[in-house]
Design a protein around this motif. Structure first.
Motif, mmCIF file in Angstrom:
data_model
loop_
_atom_site.group_PDB
_atom_site.id
_atom_site.type_symbol
_atom_site.label_atom_id
_atom_site.label_comp_id
_atom_site.label_asym_id
_atom_site.label_seq_id
_atom_site.Cartn_x
_atom_site.Cartn_y
_atom_site.Cartn_z
ATOM 1 N N ARG A 509 -10.845 4.043 1.977
ATOM 2 C CA ARG A 509 -9.456 4.328 1.663
ATOM 3 C C ARG A 509 -8.493 3.720 2.674
ATOM 4 O O ARG A 509 -8.838 3.547 3.842
ATOM 5 C CB ARG A 509 -9.240 5.833 1.588
ATOM 6 N N GLY A 516 -6.833 -0.596 2.191
ATOM 7 C CA GLY A 516 -8.221 -0.219 1.968
ATOM 8 C C GLY A 516 -9.158 -1.394 2.170
ATOM 9 O O GLY A 516 -8.731 -2.549 2.293
ATOM 10 N N ASP A 545 -2.637 3.633 -2.203
ATOM 11 C CA ASP A 545 -3.029 5.032 -2.044
ATOM 12 C C ASP A 545 -2.346 5.962 -3.051
ATOM 13 O O ASP A 545 -2.686 7.131 -3.151
ATOM 14 C CB ASP A 545 -2.683 5.501 -0.632
#
Length: 582
Positions: A509, A516, A545
């Motif tokens: 992540r 990422g 995200d």
């Protein structure tokens, strides 16, 4: 996990249980985590699996299936089986993280941003029980550092234009140039798409299918297709008269999928309209209307499963199979025995798995797992599960790895069955795992988890640390023990995407100061270090995200992420899908 009858406790992966593990064999369910992790399935109503129930254990926070310390002696879901049976994991702590239902207001965050699952309130649970499943909801976005995009001040940053939303029913063009500020060594944003307009209470955006040339995405009432390299539309969006309510999680070998949409907008509307689609051409193939199965077995909610050349449509108490090529009905799977009702299906290349609920509410209440011939529906084998255990998920179909829960015992279990339906092993790792699992309402969504992978002899599960750096544990399917583990290369969580070519591909992540990553890990040999395959730009970390419970995939050197739920908010332009590559 459960211990074999009269055998001393076995060490291993499962977290120690507070109470003695079931004496059953490999399939002794472990206790579901009190709070679901990325991949820990939510607790469901007690359904008898193969063996005697495992003693209740204390829930463990986090990803997986932590087992609670304690004596080992309780029977597992499949009944005593020599050699199997390890301590079971604590109550619902290690179960998969379940995404909240549409309109719940929970969730948020990016791909795999799951939070511990919460047991649904009594009123809701009652409804879920009617559907044969108990669900958990995830909390709000949180957990870890929230990525914040920053404009790079590197003068060498690339300004390669990005193909934005094209205006063909997907929200119009977006003025952002997402490659402005890209630093040397960072991947490019190949293209991105804005989401279509959605109702104020949100809309589902299920499925994401990648072929050799086309990336296809469903959202609300439409299905969109984009060129994998440049994002140009490859065919005109397909628009349905009502919202999409179910899709096949996987495409067929010849790149076909089936989408279901509602037959109306009233409270009595059903999810019963089927449409086959060719992903490469956009051609609409056959259509069909799914019939109700009975008084308590309507098509209000269905699940679609592809197995070889067969489409199985699952209702809450039965299933109907169609020929994927022609749409012709092949057979029905209905009540069998004294009171066994098929409640869920999972499909692979040439395997079709059925889970049935037997004698519900009776003295012999239990689940049964069967393997069917996809073409004929013939039962090839059946394995009963002990009373009190319910099969919630399949983490893999071939090999068959199932996740089970015991509501009464607050326990969960991950077990492997061989090609003949014999209980082979169960996870014995003292850890909390957290695959990300979707929400199901009236039907059990056996294949609704991502963030978990398997190959012929190994299961790969992410541990749960609630938002920080975690590990992926490689677990032997032969004995349920950890073979090796690898830590996230950053301070953020890492999740399996797929196992292929002797390597595990995983997604890391994004963080506050970096996008990422896509990494690979050798699955054999002595070294299991991560190798970075793609570094996504820091400048777009906040966008990356932001995909709500995002679906991710890695195909031909490109990384795809898409939303699975649209908020319907007018405050900001939502992204539907992004693609990264070098």
């Amino acid at each position: 996990m459960t211990q074999p009858p009269d055998q001393p406790p076995q060490g291993g992966f499962g977290a120690p249980q507070d109470q003695p593990p079931p004496a059953g064999g490999f399939g002794a369910p472990q206790q579901p985590p009190a709070q679901g992790g990325f991949g820990a399935p939510p607790p469901l109503p007690p359904q008898p699996p193969y063996g005697s129930p495992v003693p209740p254990q204390q829930p463990h926070p986090g990803y997986g299936y932590p087992q609670q310390p304690g004596p080992y002696a309780q029977p597992g879901p499949y009944g005593p089986q020599p050699g199997y049976g390890y301590p079971q994991q604590p109550p619902y702590p290690g179960g998969p993280v379940t995404t909240p239902p549409p309109g719940s207001g929970a969730g948020g965050g990016g791909p795999f941003r799951g939070r511990p699952a919460l047991v649904v309130a009594a009123a809701v649970a009652g409804l879920l029980v009617v559907g044969g499943t108990v669900y958990a909801v995830t909390g709000g976005g949180g957990g870890g550092k929230k990525p914040v995009a920053r404009q790079s001040d590197d003068p060498k940053a690339s300004g390669t234009p990005v193909n934005p939303g094209d205006g063909s029913g997907n929200g119009g063009k977006d003025p952002e140039n997402l490659n402005t500020g890209r630093k040397p060594g960072e991947a490019k944003v190949l293209w991105y798409k804005s989401a279509p307009d959605a109702p104020a209470n949100g809309a589902d955006a299920p499925g994401m299918w990648i072929t050799g040339k086309t990336a296809v995405k469903a959202a609300y009432k439409q299905v969109f297709a984009y060129n994998v390299g440049n994002g140009n539309p490859t065919w005109a969006p397909i628009t349905f008269p009502q919202k999409i309510c179910a899709v096949t999680a996987h495409k067929s070998a010849d790149d076909k999928v089936v989408v279901a949409y509602m037959n109306g907008t009233s409270d009595q509307a059903k999810c019963n309209q089927l449409q086959e689609i060719d992903l490469n051409t956009g051609n609409k193939g056959w259509t069909a209307t799914v019939a109700d199965g009975g008084l308590f077995d309507s098509a209000l909610s269905i699940a679609l499963t592809i197995s070889g050349k067969t489409l199985m449509v699952g209702r809450s108490e039965s299933g109907t199979a169609y020929d994927l090529g022609s749409g012709d009905k092949l057979y029905d799977k209905k009540k069998y025995g004294t009171a066994c009702f098929p409640t869920a299906f999972a499909g692979g290349t040439d395997r079709l798995i059925e889970v049935a609920s037997c004698d519900a509410g009776g003295s012999d209440e239990h689940d049964e797992i069967s393997q069917l011939d996809p073409a004929t529906g013939r039962v090839e084998w059946t394995q009963p599960v002990k009373k009190g255990w319910q099969v919630q998920r399949t983490y893999s179909v071939d090999p068959l790895v199932v996740y089970m829960t015991n509501e009464d015992k607050k326990a969960w279990n991950i077990s492997t069955l061989d090609g003949k339906g014999t209980f082979r092993s169960e996870v014995k790792v003292d850890e909390k795992f957290a695959p990300q699992c979707g929400w199901a309402l009236l039907t059990r969504d056996l294949q609704g988890c991502q963030g978990v992978a398997a190959d012929a002899d190994t299961l790969y599960l992410p541990t749960d640390v609630s938002g920080g750096a975690n590990e992926i544990v490689a677990i032997s399917l032969a004995d349920g023990r950890a073979k090796w583990r690898v830590k996230s290369p950053t301070d953020e969580s890492m999740y399996p995407v797929k196992a292929e070519g002797g390597k595990l591909v995983a997604y890391v992540r994004p963080s506050y100061d970096a996008g990422g990553q896509v990494v690979s890990v050798p699955t054999a040999g002595a070294s299991h270090e991560t190798t970075r395959l793609l570094q996504n730009p820091q400048h777009t970390a906040d966008i990356e995200d932001s995909f709500y419970d995002g679906a991710v995939d890695w195909v031909d050197g490109r990384f795809y992420v898409s939303s699975t739920r649209l908020t319907g908010s007018d405050q900001a332009k939502e992204k539907l899908m992004m693609a990264f590559g070098n």
